[in-house]
Design a protein around this motif. Structure first.
Motif, PDB file in Angstrom:
ATOM      1  N   TYR A  90       0.740  -1.119  -0.144  1.00  0.00           N
ATOM      2  CA  TYR A  90       0.065  -0.011   0.296  1.00  0.00           C
ATOM      3  C   TYR A  90       1.053   1.528  -0.088  1.00  0.00           C
ATOM      4  CZ  TYR A  90      -3.192   3.468   1.640  1.00  0.00           C
ATOM      5  OH  TYR A  90      -3.661   4.626   2.001  1.00  0.00           O
ATOM      6  N   VAL A  91       2.032   0.862   0.665  1.00  0.00           N
ATOM      7  CA  VAL A  91       2.907   2.420   0.625  1.00  0.00           C
ATOM      8  C   VAL A  91       3.569   2.659   0.056  1.00  0.00           C
ATOM      9  CG1 VAL A  91       5.015   3.318   1.966  1.00  0.00           C
ATOM     10  CG2 VAL A  91       2.875   1.989   3.143  1.00  0.00           C
ATOM     11  N   GLU A  92       4.230   1.493  -0.852  1.00  0.00           N
ATOM     12  CA  GLU A  92       4.850   1.442  -2.085  1.00  0.00           C
ATOM     13  C   GLU A  92       4.299   1.716  -3.665  1.00  0.00           C
ATOM     14  OE1 GLU A  92       6.955  -1.986  -3.319  1.00  0.00           O
ATOM     15  OE2 GLU A  92       7.953  -2.673  -1.366  1.00  0.00           O
ATOM     16  N   PHE A  99      10.902   8.995  -6.585  1.00  0.00           N
ATOM     17  CA  PHE A  99      10.989   8.166  -5.174  1.00  0.00           C
ATOM     18  C   PHE A  99      11.310   6.786  -6.163  1.00  0.00           C
ATOM     19  CE2 PHE A  99      10.972   5.909  -1.543  1.00  0.00           C
ATOM     20  CZ  PHE A  99      12.374   6.209  -0.778  1.00  0.00           C
ATOM     21  N   ARG A 100      10.720   6.637  -6.513  1.00  0.00           N
ATOM     22  CA  ARG A 100       9.947   5.224  -7.601  1.00  0.00           C
ATOM     23  C   ARG A 100      11.563   4.530  -8.139  1.00  0.00           C
ATOM     24  NH1 ARG A 100       8.221   0.613  -6.275  1.00  0.00           N
ATOM     25  NH2 ARG A 100       6.369   1.150  -5.486  1.00  0.00           N
ATOM     26  N   VAL A 101      12.257   5.584  -8.600  1.00  0.00           N
ATOM     27  CA  VAL A 101      13.133   5.419  -9.669  1.00  0.00           C
ATOM     28  C   VAL A 101      14.046   4.789  -8.930  1.00  0.00           C
ATOM     29  CG1 VAL A 101      14.647   6.238 -10.751  1.00  0.00           C
ATOM     30  CG2 VAL A 101      12.438   6.643 -11.207  1.00  0.00           C
ATOM     31  N   ALA A 102      14.500   5.911  -7.909  1.00  0.00           N
ATOM     32  CA  ALA A 102      15.750   5.926  -7.076  1.00  0.00           C
ATOM     33  C   ALA A 102      15.842   4.685  -5.427  1.00  0.00           C
ATOM     34  CB  ALA A 102      15.632   6.893  -5.922  1.00  0.00           C
ATOM     35  N   PHE A 103      14.137   4.324  -5.495  1.00  0.00           N
ATOM     36  CA  PHE A 103      14.031   3.053  -4.547  1.00  0.00           C
ATOM     37  C   PHE A 103      14.337   1.502  -5.667  1.00  0.00           C
ATOM     38  CE2 PHE A 103      11.082  -0.203  -2.860  1.00  0.00           C
ATOM     39  CZ  PHE A 103      11.492  -0.178  -1.895  1.00  0.00           C
ATOM     40  N   ASP A 104      13.749   1.696  -6.918  1.00  0.00           N
ATOM     41  CA  ASP A 104      14.173   0.201  -7.707  1.00  0.00           C
ATOM     42  C   ASP A 104      15.621   0.646  -7.579  1.00  0.00           C
ATOM     43  OD1 ASP A 104      11.486   0.427  -8.155  1.00  0.00           O
ATOM     44  OD2 ASP A 104      10.977   0.884 -10.173  1.00  0.00           O
ATOM     45  N   ALA A 105      16.698   1.102  -7.709  1.00  0.00           N
ATOM     46  CA  ALA A 105      18.121   1.415  -8.318  1.00  0.00           C
ATOM     47  C   ALA A 105      18.064   0.499  -7.483  1.00  0.00           C
ATOM     48  CB  ALA A 105      18.614   3.150  -9.104  1.00  0.00           C
ATOM     49  N   TRP A 106      18.041   1.584  -5.490  1.00  0.00           N
ATOM     50  CA  TRP A 106      18.544   1.123  -4.058  1.00  0.00           C
ATOM     51  C   TRP A 106      18.108  -0.704  -4.177  1.00  0.00           C
ATOM     52  CZ3 TRP A 106      15.175   0.181  -0.327  1.00  0.00           C
ATOM     53  CH2 TRP A 106      15.795  -0.037   1.776  1.00  0.00           C
ATOM     54  N   GLU A 112      22.713  -1.346  -0.868  1.00  0.00           N
ATOM     55  CA  GLU A 112      23.695  -1.482   0.076  1.00  0.00           C
ATOM     56  C   GLU A 112      24.276  -0.061   0.309  1.00  0.00           C
ATOM     57  OE1 GLU A 112      26.998  -2.827  -2.721  1.00  0.00           O
ATOM     58  OE2 GLU A 112      26.419  -4.718  -2.780  1.00  0.00           O
ATOM     59  N   ALA A 113      23.386   0.237  -0.576  1.00  0.00           N
ATOM     60  CA  ALA A 113      23.493   2.398  -0.151  1.00  0.00           C
ATOM     61  C   ALA A 113      22.683   2.339   1.413  1.00  0.00           C
ATOM     62  CB  ALA A 113      22.883   3.206  -1.104  1.00  0.00           C
ATOM     63  N   GLN A 114      22.836   3.732   1.832  1.00  0.00           N
ATOM     64  CA  GLN A 114      22.597   3.798   3.270  1.00  0.00           C
ATOM     65  C   GLN A 114      21.050   4.179   3.283  1.00  0.00           C
ATOM     66  OE1 GLN A 114      24.832   6.770   4.779  1.00  0.00           O
ATOM     67  NE2 GLN A 114      26.121   5.244   5.953  1.00  0.00           N
ATOM     68  N   GLY A 115      20.137   3.566   1.993  1.00  0.00           N
ATOM     69  CA  GLY A 115      18.634   4.216   1.575  1.00  0.00           C
ATOM     70  C   GLY A 115      18.250   4.626   0.585  1.00  0.00           C
ATOM     71  N   PRO A 116      16.944   4.512  -0.432  1.00  0.00           N
ATOM     72  CA  PRO A 116      17.137   5.184  -2.117  1.00  0.00           C
ATOM     73  C   PRO A 116      17.529   6.505  -2.036  1.00  0.00           C
ATOM     74  CG  PRO A 116      15.148   4.385  -0.714  1.00  0.00           C
ATOM     75  CD  PRO A 116      16.167   4.630   0.495  1.00  0.00           C
ATOM     76  N   GLU A 121      20.214   8.433  -8.601  1.00  0.00           N
ATOM     77  CA  GLU A 121      18.810   7.790  -9.160  1.00  0.00           C
ATOM     78  C   GLU A 121      17.598   9.234  -9.174  1.00  0.00           C
ATOM     79  OE1 GLU A 121      21.094   4.732 -10.506  1.00  0.00           O
ATOM     80  OE2 GLU A 121      20.118   6.145  -8.353  1.00  0.00           O
ATOM     81  N   TYR A 122      18.202   8.953  -7.096  1.00  0.00           N
ATOM     82  CA  TYR A 122      17.046  10.384  -6.640  1.00  0.00           C
ATOM     83  C   TYR A 122      16.787  11.503  -6.760  1.00  0.00           C
ATOM     84  CZ  TYR A 122      14.269  12.013  -2.917  1.00  0.00           C
ATOM     85  OH  TYR A 122      12.803  12.939  -2.123  1.00  0.00           O
ATOM     86  N   VAL A 123      16.607  12.951  -7.326  1.00  0.00           N
ATOM     87  CA  VAL A 123      16.373  13.785  -8.033  1.00  0.00           C
ATOM     88  C   VAL A 123      14.999  14.742  -7.895  1.00  0.00           C
ATOM     89  CG1 VAL A 123      16.895  15.555  -9.037  1.00  0.00           C
ATOM     90  CG2 VAL A 123      17.631  13.774  -9.002  1.00  0.00           C
ATOM     91  N   PRO A 124      14.329  14.868  -6.218  1.00  0.00           N
ATOM     92  CA  PRO A 124      13.192  15.192  -6.190  1.00  0.00           C
ATOM     93  C   PRO A 124      12.842  16.623  -7.276  1.00  0.00           C
ATOM     94  CG  PRO A 124      15.021  15.968  -3.949  1.00  0.00           C
ATOM     95  CD  PRO A 124      16.067  14.767  -5.220  1.00  0.00           C
ATOM     96  N   PRO A 125      11.097  16.786  -7.802  1.00  0.00           N
ATOM     97  CA  PRO A 125      11.099  17.501  -8.680  1.00  0.00           C
ATOM     98  C   PRO A 125      11.932  19.139  -8.304  1.00  0.00           C
ATOM     99  CG  PRO A 125       8.736  17.370  -7.813  1.00  0.00           C
ATOM    100  CD  PRO A 125      10.807  15.759  -7.548  1.00  0.00           C
ATOM    101  N   GLY A 126      12.292  19.799  -8.995  1.00  0.00           N
ATOM    102  CA  GLY A 126      12.508  20.955  -8.697  1.00  0.00           C
ATOM    103  C   GLY A 126      14.225  21.293  -8.492  1.00  0.00           C
ATOM    104  N   THR A 127      14.866  20.209  -8.498  1.00  0.00           N
ATOM    105  CA  THR A 127      15.960  20.368  -8.165  1.00  0.00           C
ATOM    106  C   THR A 127      16.705  20.604  -8.993  1.00  0.00           C
ATOM    107  OG1 THR A 127      15.497  18.019  -6.209  1.00  0.00           O
ATOM    108  CG2 THR A 127      18.179  18.679  -7.031  1.00  0.00           C
TER     109      THR A 127
END
Length: 205
Positions: A90-92, A99-106, A112-116, A121-127
């Motif tokens: 439900y949360v996913e 965030f989905r792109v970064a989560f899938d890559a994670w 192995e990384a400390q989180g998504p 790959e994690y680039v929030p809109p506006g960055t």
């Protein structure tokens, strides 16, 4: 002898008038250019300020998106720890696309990384928009400083040409002929130097 002296005096006066006229025109031109570059400086500073404001707005947008993703991710971690697959799914389903792109890559990287959020790959809109606008603001600010210096350069030349006018006017006083010629020669030397310097400056019409 007298005619020769009068002719020499007339020639001297003609040269003085010529120097005064040319210098007056050059002074006016320098004032005009200084004003134009001052205007360009103001425009560049205004554009830099506008870009900074837009960059801040985009950074706020990115921070808000990051906070939302963090909140959702926290719920996902709790669902995993509590072993609640339905809640986890439900949360996913409510992950943002970024965030989905970064989560899938994670996930693909074996977590192995400390989180998504640590994933490239994690680039929030506006960055990206904030980075581009900040770069543009820096460029316009630097350009404003350049334009300010150009205006100052022309302003300094007006001081030099004012000295030329002063020396030329002084040479017309009732002084010894060698002194008058020396003053006029010095005025012409300063004038030529100022003209040569001015020719190296950029022109804004």
């Amino acid at each position: 002898m007298t005619d020769s002296g009068e002719d020499g005096s007339k020639a001297f006066d003609v040269v003085c008038v010529f120097v005064l006229s040319i210098t007056a025109v050059l002074t006016a031109w320098c004032g005009f250019e200084s004003s134009k570059w001052g205007g360009e400086m103001s425009i560049a500073f205004s554009q830099a300020s506008g870009a900074r404001i837009e960059a801040t707005a985009q950074e706020d947008r990115a921070n808000s998106a990051r906070q939302y993703d963090l909140t959702i991710y926290t719920e996902w971690v709790r669902a995993v720890q509590d072993d609640r697959p339905a809640l986890r799914q439900y949360v996913e389903d409510r992950f943002t696309p970024e965030f989905r792109v970064a989560f899938d890559a994670w996930e693909a990287g074996g977590r192995e990384a400390q989180g998504p959020f640590k994933m490239a790959e994690y680039v929030p809109p506006g960055t990206r928009e904030a980075a581009e606008l900040t770069e543009r603001a820096d460029e316009r600010f630097d350009q404003a400083l350049v334009n300010n210096q150009r205006g100052d350069d022309y302003a300094l030349l007006t001081v030099l040409f004012a000295l030329v006018l002063f020396l030329t006017a002084l040479s017309q006083r009732e002084l010894a002929t060698p002194m008058r010629r020396a003053l006029l020669g010095l005025a012409i030397a300063f004038g030529v130097a100022g003209l040569l310097i001015m020719l190296t400056f950029p022109i804004k019409i």
